[in-house]
Every structure is written in structure tokens, then in C-alpha cells.
Design a protein around this motif. Structure first.
Motif, PDB file in Angstrom:
ATOM      1  N   VAL A 108      26.812   4.686 -10.329  1.00  0.00           N
ATOM      2  CA  VAL A 108      25.415   4.600  -9.887  1.00  0.00           C
ATOM      3  C   VAL A 108      24.686   3.533 -10.705  1.00  0.00           C
ATOM      4  CG1 VAL A 108      23.200   5.809  -9.812  1.00  0.00           C
ATOM      5  CG2 VAL A 108      25.278   6.964  -9.073  1.00  0.00           C
ATOM      6  N   PHE A 109      24.967   3.533 -12.012  1.00  0.00           N
ATOM      7  CA  PHE A 109      24.336   2.563 -12.902  1.00  0.00           C
ATOM      8  C   PHE A 109      24.673   1.132 -12.450  1.00  0.00           C
ATOM      9  CE2 PHE A 109      24.227   0.791 -17.476  1.00  0.00           C
ATOM     10  CZ  PHE A 109      22.912   0.408 -17.312  1.00  0.00           C
ATOM     11  N   GLY A 110      25.940   0.907 -12.162  1.00  0.00           N
ATOM     12  CA  GLY A 110      26.358  -0.428 -11.744  1.00  0.00           C
ATOM     13  C   GLY A 110      25.932  -0.751 -10.326  1.00  0.00           C
ATOM     14  N   GLY A 111      25.710   0.277  -9.538  1.00  0.00           N
ATOM     15  CA  GLY A 111      25.374   0.076  -8.130  1.00  0.00           C
ATOM     16  C   GLY A 111      26.494   0.636  -7.283  1.00  0.00           C
ATOM     17  N   LEU A 112      26.244   1.748  -6.602  1.00  0.00           N
ATOM     18  CA  LEU A 112      27.306   2.396  -5.833  1.00  0.00           C
ATOM     19  C   LEU A 112      27.881   1.436  -4.801  1.00  0.00           C
ATOM     20  CD1 LEU A 112      26.186   6.067  -5.205  1.00  0.00           C
ATOM     21  CD2 LEU A 112      28.359   5.300  -6.155  1.00  0.00           C
ATOM     22  N   GLY A 113      29.181   1.421  -4.692  1.00  0.00           N
ATOM     23  CA  GLY A 113      29.820   0.583  -3.690  1.00  0.00           C
ATOM     24  C   GLY A 113      30.180  -0.791  -4.213  1.00  0.00           C
ATOM     25  N   SER A 114      29.718  -1.125  -5.440  1.00  0.00           N
ATOM     26  CA  SER A 114      30.040  -2.440  -5.992  1.00  0.00           C
ATOM     27  C   SER A 114      31.094  -2.290  -7.083  1.00  0.00           C
ATOM     28  CB  SER A 114      28.778  -3.084  -6.567  1.00  0.00           C
ATOM     29  OG  SER A 114      29.117  -4.025  -7.557  1.00  0.00           O
ATOM     30  N   LEU A 115      32.226  -2.959  -6.926  1.00  0.00           N
ATOM     31  CA  LEU A 115      33.294  -2.829  -7.923  1.00  0.00           C
ATOM     32  C   LEU A 115      32.905  -3.430  -9.274  1.00  0.00           C
ATOM     33  CD1 LEU A 115      36.728  -3.291  -6.196  1.00  0.00           C
ATOM     34  CD2 LEU A 115      35.477  -1.231  -6.785  1.00  0.00           C
ATOM     35  N   PRO A 116      32.414  -4.684  -9.305  1.00  0.00           N
ATOM     36  CA  PRO A 116      32.005  -5.220 -10.610  1.00  0.00           C
ATOM     37  C   PRO A 116      30.936  -4.341 -11.238  1.00  0.00           C
ATOM     38  CG  PRO A 116      31.822  -6.908  -8.895  1.00  0.00           C
ATOM     39  CD  PRO A 116      32.197  -5.646  -8.215  1.00  0.00           C
ATOM     40  N   GLY A 117      30.041  -3.819 -10.400  1.00  0.00           N
ATOM     41  CA  GLY A 117      28.981  -2.934 -10.890  1.00  0.00           C
ATOM     42  C   GLY A 117      29.573  -1.703 -11.557  1.00  0.00           C
ATOM     43  N   ALA A 118      30.583  -1.113 -10.919  1.00  0.00           N
ATOM     44  CA  ALA A 118      31.199   0.102 -11.466  1.00  0.00           C
ATOM     45  C   ALA A 118      31.839  -0.198 -12.819  1.00  0.00           C
ATOM     46  CB  ALA A 118      32.251   0.644 -10.499  1.00  0.00           C
ATOM     47  N   VAL A 119      32.484  -1.359 -12.937  1.00  0.00           N
ATOM     48  CA  VAL A 119      33.159  -1.712 -14.188  1.00  0.00           C
ATOM     49  C   VAL A 119      32.137  -1.955 -15.288  1.00  0.00           C
ATOM     50  CG1 VAL A 119      34.617  -3.430 -15.317  1.00  0.00           C
ATOM     51  CG2 VAL A 119      35.181  -2.637 -13.010  1.00  0.00           C
ATOM     52  N   ILE A 120      31.118  -2.754 -14.980  1.00  0.00           N
ATOM     53  CA  ILE A 120      30.104  -3.052 -15.992  1.00  0.00           C
ATOM     54  C   ILE A 120      29.373  -1.781 -16.399  1.00  0.00           C
ATOM     55  CG2 ILE A 120      27.916  -4.263 -16.389  1.00  0.00           C
ATOM     56  CD1 ILE A 120      29.087  -6.507 -14.597  1.00  0.00           C
ATOM     57  N   GLY A 121      29.019  -0.964 -15.395  1.00  0.00           N
ATOM     58  CA  GLY A 121      28.339   0.299 -15.679  1.00  0.00           C
ATOM     59  C   GLY A 121      29.177   1.182 -16.589  1.00  0.00           C
TER      60      GLY A 121
END
Lengths: 292, 239
Positions: free
Chosen positions: A231-244
Motif C-alpha cells: 500500500v505504501f509503495g502503491g498497490l499494483g505497482s511492483l517497484p512501489g512494492a519493493v521500495i515500500g
């Protein structure tokens, strides 16, 4: 200074395992637009598969490790077939998917309690306990292994999604399932592939996590951490999930190191609420516009 | 080539198609005109396997058509959907290559990519751009190009001129004729009845889920009823 670096390294290590869990979460979200809470059950089963492969069947660690990944992959696909596919087939509202996911999660947890028992189990020592000494910073061997494996897996995943035909089909299906079907993409099969990928990563994350801490039936609740990260990185975004995940891992170790470890989850959940209130799309989330 | 018999589609309790029968012969442009909500898109989606039909039959080249979208594409029927539905998060080239998703004939794909770039030089210029950054007209070109990349025998086009500037509408209809001259068959659904009839060989008029008229496109263009309802021409009926 040394101490901060030490905490950062610990944070990266745990963050990388959160990332393994969060990408599976995010992938499923990007395709099906719902939070797959059964993901935690798959992580938990992965930890148990690995544990029994190593202790009961005396498999070499790496065989047990990949074996746990593959078994978890099958479980994740099975959950999709049994708990979600019938709902997809009749266009059920998303709430039903959530309920089905929670049901699957509870089933897996209680299945383990009923058959294996609720006790905590500890992995045998696979990696020697002496840490590496990098100019005064100590890095545990297991932490190092966790970090390296996670990074390799994440790079492989990104390569698969960005540069293969199936990866493009996954991106297309995430963007617009109808248009993808009209291009000849078998979206049902794409869904299976996504669950298989997420399941495999969840399984190996479960093994790593079980080795770092202990194995018990509720270990799947850790998935809430990967949910926060996603959620922090942005649901549905892979780079977001990793960074989060990395941010969450570092934040948690800093809180444990400099404040009190009891505050750790308090801070994590506060972060979740703050994101949802102030930046519901997360750092790199798909905007609803883009989805339309 | 395409034979639809007595097709019934329901959305919940709504009877959207009430026994539609049409046929399309090889090499023709057949158009279906009708008002908003008449069931035009539903008909195309039923062919493509996106919408399930309860009764009736669809056969293609003498065999029943499968009911799953990817199998329909495999048989050689590709839809260029209404609203274009391009993959805005991917590049122009990626979009085109996804159109060729089921193909493995590398040389054929390459040849068709060149053919699409020849048809739409604009797409070649923007090959590496994200598809979401294209203008509406360019997106329509991309949607058509992506459809052609599947090397279809029958192209289903849903409202290709919708929301485009007049000049672009001209271009799109010219392209539709070009596609026909490549030997492809086209089933065209349009609200712009005048343009559609001027381009097509034959036409059907769909009203509230039923075919109410059919014939040569040229004849329908001269039909007083059609003129009044769909072409916005006031007919002076002198008896």
C-alpha cells in the motif's frame, strides 16, 4: 555511525523478505483488483514445507528451499482455482473475493493447527552463526543470504514482467482484461501464472522468514506487513512494492534499535493509516484514471 | 464466411439481442448501423466471446465458433474495440506486438509490422512512446494496427470514428477501404451511418435488439426511412 549502518543493513535484509511477499501481493492486486489475504497462508505453508523438507526428509537446504517454493506455488494456484475462479466466472463483487480470501487463509491456518499442531518450531542451523565482519559492521550470514536471494528473485521477476511475452501479457491484462482477451491473450491462464509467481515467492519468503524467526501457524499474519509495504509503495505497482518494503524494513529496525521494539508494529500501522489518509495511491500506485 | 443465426443475448433481465441473424461473405465490408443501445456492440462482443449468448449459433467458415475470446482470435477474428482500449502503460510497439500475441511466425509478424507502419507512418514515428501519450486519432490508428497484427481474416470494428475530428474520420474510413483491399473481411459497427453506408457493401439496421432492415449499402443510403432516422435528412414525401 557504525550503529546506524548496522541497523540499515538489518533493515535491508528484512525489507528484502517483505519485498518478496509484497510483490506477490501486488501482482495479484494488479490483475484482480483485490487484496489476496490468502497470501499469508501460502507464506506460512512455505515455511512449513521448508521446515519438514529439511528436518523430516533431510533434504539438502537448497533442494528444500526450492521444493518449498514449488509446493507453495501449487497451493497458491489451487487457492485461485477453488476460492476465486468460481467467483470470477460469475463476476462476483470484490467483497466476495475478500471474504473468500479470508476463508482460504483461515482454512490453511487451522488446517496446520489441526494436523501439525500449534507449537513453535525452529529451523536447524543451516548457516553458521558467526557473522561477517565488514569493517566493524556485523552482517549475519542468514541476513546476507536473505538479502541476496531476495534481490536475485526480484531482478528475475522484473526481467520476466518487462522483457518476456508472458510478462507483457500480464501487464496488458492488469491494464485492461477485456482488451487483452481481444488480443488473444488467455486471461485465465495469465491469472494462473500470476498466482504461481506470487506463490513461489511467498513460499521462499516463508522459508527465509521461518529461518530468521520461528515457524508457527500464525506466521502468515506477517502478510499484513507486506500489505502495508504494498500500500505504501502503491498497490499494483511492483517497484512501489519493493521500495515500500525496504522503507518499512529499515523503519522497523530503526524503531526497534533506537526506541523500543514494542513500538515497531505501532509505527508500522500508524504509517499505513497515514498513507491511506494522505496518499491513498501510495508512492507509485496506479491512479484510478489510468485504470479506466 | 460468418453466419449468425437467431442470436439471443441477455444482461440479467434485459433482453439485449432478440434473435439476430446476419451473414458476412468473404471480402465484404458489412456494416451494422443503429442508435445508441440498439445492441451493436453486444453483437460484436458476442462474436468475440466477451459476452455469452443464451440461444442461437455463430459459425465461421462453416464451423461453429468457439466461445472463449482467445480461441475466437485464434480462428482469425479480431475485434478493434469501441473506445480503442489501447494499453496506455505500454509503448506503441509493445501494443502492436501484443496484437500478434498468438502468432509465432517471426517473419510474418515482421512483415505485418511493416505493413502497419506503412498504413500509419505516425505510429512508426512514435514507436517507442507510451501509448497513453498519443492523441485520440493516433490511438485509433494504434487500435486498428494492433488488430491487424493478429493477421485476421475477419476484422470486427466497433465505432472506429467515435470522438474523432472530421479530418481523422476521413482518414479512418479510407483505411477501412485499404484494409478491405488487403483481402480482409470487415464487420463494421457505426453510429456515423452516412459514412458507414458510403463505405460498406452491405448493411443491416439494428433497432432495440432486432434487425429491422438489410440490403445493399447503396440502397439503404437512398432509403427514405433510413434517411430520416439515421442520416438526418428530412424526406419530403409526396406520395
Amino acid at each position: 555511525m557504525i550503529q546506524i549502518l548496522q541497523q540499515l543493513i538489518n533493515g535491508l535484509s528484512i525489507g528484502s523478505v517483505y519485498a518478496l511477499m509484497a510483490v506477490g501481493y501486488s501482482l495479484v492486486y494488479s490483475i484482480m483488483n483485490f487484496s489476496n489475504f490468502a497470501h499469508g497462508g501460502v507464506i506460512m505453508l512455505g515455511a512449513y514445507f521448508g521446515f519438514f523438507f529439511v528436518t523430516l526428509y533431510k533434504m539438502p537446504f537448497w533442494v528444500a528451499f526450492f521444493g518449498a517454493g514449488i509446493c507453495s506455488m501449487l497451493v497458491a494456484v489451487l487457492v485461485e482455482r477453488v476460492a476465486y475462479k468460481p467467483l470470477r466466472a460469475r463476476n462476483a463483487p470484490f467483497l466476495y473475493f475478500m471474504i473468500s480470501a479470508m476463508g482460504a487463509s483461515m482454512f490453511m491456518e487451522n488446517f496446520v493447527i489441526a494436523t501439525i499442531g500449534p507449537t513453535f518450531r525452529t529451523y536447524p542451523q543451516v548457516f553458521p552463526p558467526q557473522p561477517f565482519n565488514l569493517r566493524g559492521i556485523y552482517v549475519g550470514r542468514l541476513d546476507m543470504v536473505m538479502f541476496v536471494i531476495s534481490c536475485i528473485s526480484l531482478v528475475a521477476l522484473v526481467y520476466f514482467i518487462e522483457f518476456t511475452k508472458m510478462g507483457k501479457a500480464i501487464q496488458a491484462t492488469a491494464f485492461n482484461p477485456k482488451a487483452s482477451a481481444l488480443m488473444g491473450i488467455n486471461t485465465d491462464f495469465v491469472t494462473i501464472v500470476v498466482f504461481a509467481l506470487g506463490g513461489f515467492l511467498a513460499g521462499i519468503a516463508g522459508v527465509l522468514f521461518g529461518m530468521k524467526y520461528t515457524v508457527y501457524p500464525q506466521i502468515g499474519s506477517i502478510t499484513i506487513k507486506s500489505f502495508i509495504a504494498a500500500v505504501f509503495g502503491g498497490l499494483g505497482s511492483l517497484p512501489g512494492a519493493v521500495i515500500g518494503s525496504f522503507i518499512l524494513g529499515i523503519l522497523e529496525t530503526l524503531v526497534s534499535g533506537y526506541m523500543m521494539s514494542q513500538y515497531r508494529d505501532l509505527i508500522s500501522f500508524s504509517l499505513l493509516i497515514l498513507i491511506l489518509v494522505f496518499k491513498p495511491m501510495g508512492l507509485m500506485g496506479k491512479s484510478s484514471e489510468e485504470k479506466a | 464466411m460468418l453466419e449468425i443465426k437467431d442470436l439471443h443475448v441477455y444482461y440479467g433481465g434485459i433482453h439485449a439481442l432478440k434473435g439476430v441473424s446476419i451473414s458476412v461473405e468473404k471480402g465484404e465490408i458489412v456494416t451494422i448501423i443503429g442508435a445508441n443501445g440498439a445492441g451493436k456492440s453486444t453483437l460484436l462482443n458476442a462474436i468475440s466471446g466477451i459476452v455469452k449468448y443464451r440461444e442461437g449459433s455463430i459459425s465461421f467458415k462453416g464451423e461453429p465458433l468457439p466461445k472463449l475470446p482467445h480461441l475466437v482470435v485464434k480462428r482469425g477474428i479480431v475485434q478493434v474495440p469501441e473506445g480503442r482500449l489501447i494499453f496506455a502503460n505500454l509503448t506503441v510497439k509493445d501494443n502492436l506486438m501484443l496484437g500478434a500475441y498468438l502468432r509465432s511466425d517471426v517473419n510474418g509478424i515482421k512483415r505485418d509490422l511493416e505493413m502497419v507502419y506503412e498504413l500509419f507512418p505516425r505510429l512508426k514515428e512514435r514507436e517507442k512512446q507510451m501509448a497513453g501519450t498519443l492523441s485520440g486519432g493516433e490511438q485509433q490508428m494504434l487500435a486498428i494496427g494492433r488488430g491487424l497484427m493478429g493477421n485476421p481474416e475477419l476484422v470486427l470494428m466497433d465505432e472506429p470514428s467515435l470522438g474523432l475530428a472530421p479530418l481523422m474520420v476521413q482518414t479512418i474510413f479510407k483505411v477501412i477501404k485499404d484494409i478491405k483491399s488487403m483481402g480482409k473481411t470487415i464487420l463494421l459497427v457505426e453510429q456515423n451511418a452516412y459514412k458507414a453506408l458510403a463505405t460498406a457493401d452491405r448493411a443491416y439496421v439494428l433497432e432495440q435488439g432486432r434487425i429491422v432492415k438489410s440490403g445493399r449499402a447503396q440502397d439503404l443510403l437512398d432509403d427514405p426511412g433510413i434517411k430520416e432516422s439515421y442520416l438526418g435528412v428530412k424526406v419530403n414525401n409526396r406520395g
